[in-house]
Design a protein around this motif. Structure first.
Motif, mmCIF file in Angstrom:
data_model
loop_
_atom_site.group_PDB
_atom_site.id
_atom_site.type_symbol
_atom_site.label_atom_id
_atom_site.label_comp_id
_atom_site.label_asym_id
_atom_site.label_seq_id
_atom_site.Cartn_x
_atom_site.Cartn_y
_atom_site.Cartn_z
ATOM 1 N N TYR A 104 13.343 -3.610 -8.185
ATOM 2 C CA TYR A 104 12.311 -3.559 -9.295
ATOM 3 C C TYR A 104 11.522 -2.348 -8.574
ATOM 4 O O TYR A 104 11.369 -2.264 -7.316
ATOM 5 C CB TYR A 104 11.433 -4.821 -8.910
ATOM 6 N N PRO A 105 10.931 -1.842 -9.524
ATOM 7 C CA PRO A 105 10.240 -0.458 -9.138
ATOM 8 C C PRO A 105 8.786 -0.817 -8.291
ATOM 9 O O PRO A 105 8.281 0.131 -7.628
ATOM 10 C CB PRO A 105 9.613 0.317 -10.375
ATOM 11 N N ASP A 106 8.126 -1.703 -8.515
ATOM 12 C CA ASP A 106 7.057 -2.225 -7.886
ATOM 13 C C ASP A 106 6.861 -3.651 -7.722
ATOM 14 O O ASP A 106 7.595 -4.504 -8.761
ATOM 15 C CB ASP A 106 5.889 -1.366 -8.458
ATOM 16 N N LEU A 107 5.705 -4.215 -7.055
ATOM 17 C CA LEU A 107 5.734 -5.498 -6.720
ATOM 18 C C LEU A 107 5.243 -6.338 -7.868
ATOM 19 O O LEU A 107 5.549 -7.420 -8.125
ATOM 20 C CB LEU A 107 4.593 -5.641 -5.672
ATOM 21 N N LEU A 108 4.353 -5.775 -8.929
ATOM 22 C CA LEU A 108 3.969 -6.378 -9.893
ATOM 23 C C LEU A 108 5.256 -6.577 -10.958
ATOM 24 O O LEU A 108 5.092 -7.589 -11.738
ATOM 25 C CB LEU A 108 2.764 -5.485 -10.843
ATOM 26 N N GLU B 134 -9.900 3.258 5.307
ATOM 27 C CA GLU B 134 -10.054 4.240 4.217
ATOM 28 C C GLU B 134 -8.661 4.586 4.007
ATOM 29 O O GLU B 134 -8.496 5.353 2.627
ATOM 30 C CB GLU B 134 -10.802 5.507 4.576
ATOM 31 N N GLN B 135 -7.790 4.911 4.667
ATOM 32 C CA GLN B 135 -6.712 5.255 4.281
ATOM 33 C C GLN B 135 -5.568 4.190 3.815
ATOM 34 O O GLN B 135 -4.353 4.544 3.460
ATOM 35 C CB GLN B 135 -5.496 5.536 5.719
ATOM 36 N N PHE B 136 -6.006 2.849 3.596
ATOM 37 C CA PHE B 136 -5.126 1.878 2.935
ATOM 38 C C PHE B 136 -5.455 1.768 1.501
ATOM 39 O O PHE B 136 -6.714 1.502 1.315
ATOM 40 C CB PHE B 136 -5.650 0.504 3.923
ATOM 41 N N LEU B 137 -4.690 1.939 0.766
ATOM 42 C CA LEU B 137 -4.671 1.899 -0.661
ATOM 43 C C LEU B 137 -3.855 1.224 -1.409
ATOM 44 O O LEU B 137 -2.552 1.297 -1.015
ATOM 45 C CB LEU B 137 -4.537 3.532 -1.347
ATOM 46 N N PHE B 138 -4.069 0.113 -1.935
ATOM 47 C CA PHE B 138 -3.038 -0.573 -2.657
ATOM 48 C C PHE B 138 -2.457 0.100 -3.610
ATOM 49 O O PHE B 138 -2.931 0.916 -4.550
ATOM 50 C CB PHE B 138 -3.895 -1.875 -3.386
ATOM 51 N N ILE B 139 -1.355 -0.239 -3.970
ATOM 52 C CA ILE B 139 -0.477 0.489 -4.986
ATOM 53 C C ILE B 139 -0.994 -0.413 -6.166
ATOM 54 O O ILE B 139 -1.080 -1.530 -6.121
ATOM 55 C CB ILE B 139 1.199 0.271 -4.528
ATOM 56 N N VAL C 52 -0.849 -4.492 -7.381
ATOM 57 C CA VAL C 52 -0.363 -5.249 -6.136
ATOM 58 C C VAL C 52 -1.347 -6.722 -5.970
ATOM 59 O O VAL C 52 -0.882 -7.815 -5.654
ATOM 60 C CB VAL C 52 -0.488 -4.718 -4.766
ATOM 61 N N PRO C 53 -2.472 -6.349 -5.984
ATOM 62 C CA PRO C 53 -3.405 -7.798 -5.876
ATOM 63 C C PRO C 53 -3.054 -8.624 -7.103
ATOM 64 O O PRO C 53 -3.015 -9.995 -6.909
ATOM 65 C CB PRO C 53 -5.080 -7.208 -6.098
ATOM 66 N N GLU C 54 -2.886 -8.068 -8.287
ATOM 67 C CA GLU C 54 -2.589 -9.181 -9.211
ATOM 68 C C GLU C 54 -1.008 -9.694 -9.034
ATOM 69 O O GLU C 54 -0.835 -10.962 -9.144
ATOM 70 C CB GLU C 54 -2.258 -8.390 -10.439
ATOM 71 N N ALA C 55 -0.340 -9.226 -8.510
ATOM 72 C CA ALA C 55 1.189 -9.645 -8.050
ATOM 73 C C ALA C 55 1.077 -10.529 -6.975
ATOM 74 O O ALA C 55 1.566 -11.670 -7.182
ATOM 75 C CB ALA C 55 1.848 -8.541 -7.597
ATOM 76 N N ILE C 56 0.139 -10.498 -6.130
ATOM 77 C CA ILE C 56 0.099 -11.376 -5.083
ATOM 78 C C ILE C 56 -0.684 -12.494 -5.404
ATOM 79 O O ILE C 56 -0.305 -13.641 -5.064
ATOM 80 C CB ILE C 56 -0.601 -10.547 -3.842
ATOM 81 N N ARG C 57 -1.771 -12.532 -6.409
ATOM 82 C CA ARG C 57 -2.130 -13.695 -6.887
ATOM 83 C C ARG C 57 -1.113 -14.734 -7.585
ATOM 84 O O ARG C 57 -1.096 -15.605 -7.497
ATOM 85 C CB ARG C 57 -3.361 -13.185 -8.132
ATOM 86 N N ASN D 285 0.836 -1.151 0.008
ATOM 87 C CA ASN D 285 0.006 -0.071 0.117
ATOM 88 C C ASN D 285 1.037 1.286 -0.125
ATOM 89 O O ASN D 285 1.930 1.230 0.218
ATOM 90 C CB ASN D 285 -0.851 0.146 1.272
ATOM 91 N N THR D 286 0.454 2.329 -0.426
ATOM 92 C CA THR D 286 0.963 3.511 -0.674
ATOM 93 C C THR D 286 1.258 4.085 0.914
ATOM 94 O O THR D 286 0.492 3.996 1.755
ATOM 95 C CB THR D 286 0.249 4.627 -1.135
ATOM 96 N N ARG D 287 2.459 4.659 1.093
ATOM 97 C CA ARG D 287 2.921 5.266 2.337
ATOM 98 C C ARG D 287 2.178 6.577 2.481
ATOM 99 O O ARG D 287 1.841 7.206 1.446
ATOM 100 C CB ARG D 287 4.287 5.631 2.214
#
Ligand SMILES: [Mg+2]
Length: 182
Positions: free
Chosen positions: A170-174, A32-37, A40-45, A20-22
């Motif tokens: 890597y720039p991100d989890l995906l 409400e403050q928790f927003l996926f980068i 990320v859900p696809e990466a974790i799948r 999630n975004t810092r």
């Protein structure tokens, strides 16, 4: 990345700045403050198809500071877990370190306590067959101390400031997930 990863490997994931975004200067205190980068859900799948265990290890000193409660954190994690499950992925365990940095808790990264707890509680974790993905050097040190492979999520120029601790960037989890060949 191709290091012979198979179903005997474990993936450790940092949370803030990776999943999630810092929130600069703040803590994620509510769902409400928790927003996926993005992605990320696809990466974790994808990770769920590859790894035996997926374990989140997160420092949450907002609790130690009295800015949020364990219950607040659990509500945030419920949202995270629900969305990951709805996307076809899984996280097997979440460990958090609530202590203040000044307390030198054995749980708080870069100390290795959360990794040791995971090894105790989940079957067949081999740290040699483990990867930590995080966006802070404390994550990289945590992984190094346990003999894991380390993946820095973020800017390569930052990673290069401390190359001894970083195996991959890597720039991100995906992007990291897409690099895994099995
Ligand atoms: Mg982080």
């Amino acid at each position: 990345m191709n290091m012979g990863i198979d179903k005997s490997w474990t993936l450790f994931l940092d949370r803030d700045g990776v999943i999630n975004t810092r929130l600069p200067g703040d803590y994620v205190k509510s769902p409400e403050q928790f927003l996926f980068i993005d992605g990320v859900p696809e990466a974790i799948r994808r990770f769920s198809e590859i790894f035996r265990h997926i374990v989140v290890v997160t420092n949450q000193q907002g609790i130690g500071k009295g800015q949020m409660t364990v219950n607040d954190l659990e509500l945030v994690h419920k949202k995270m877990m629900d969305e990951i499950r709805n996307s076809g992925g899984r996280i097997d365990r979440i460990y958090f370190a609530p202590a203040l940095e000044s307390e030198n808790s054995p749980l708080r990264k870069p100390a290795v306590g959360m990794g040791l707890l995971a090894k105790k509680e989940l079957k067949n974790i081999s740290f040699k067959k483990s990867i930590i993905a995080g966006d802070s050097f404390s994550d990289m040190v945590f992984g190094r101390r346990l003999g894991m492979k380390t993946v820095f999520i973020g800017d390569a120029t930052i990673a290069r400031q401390n190359p001894a601790f970083v195996d991959y960037v890597y720039p991100d989890l995906l992007t990291f997930a897409a690099s895994l060949k099995i």
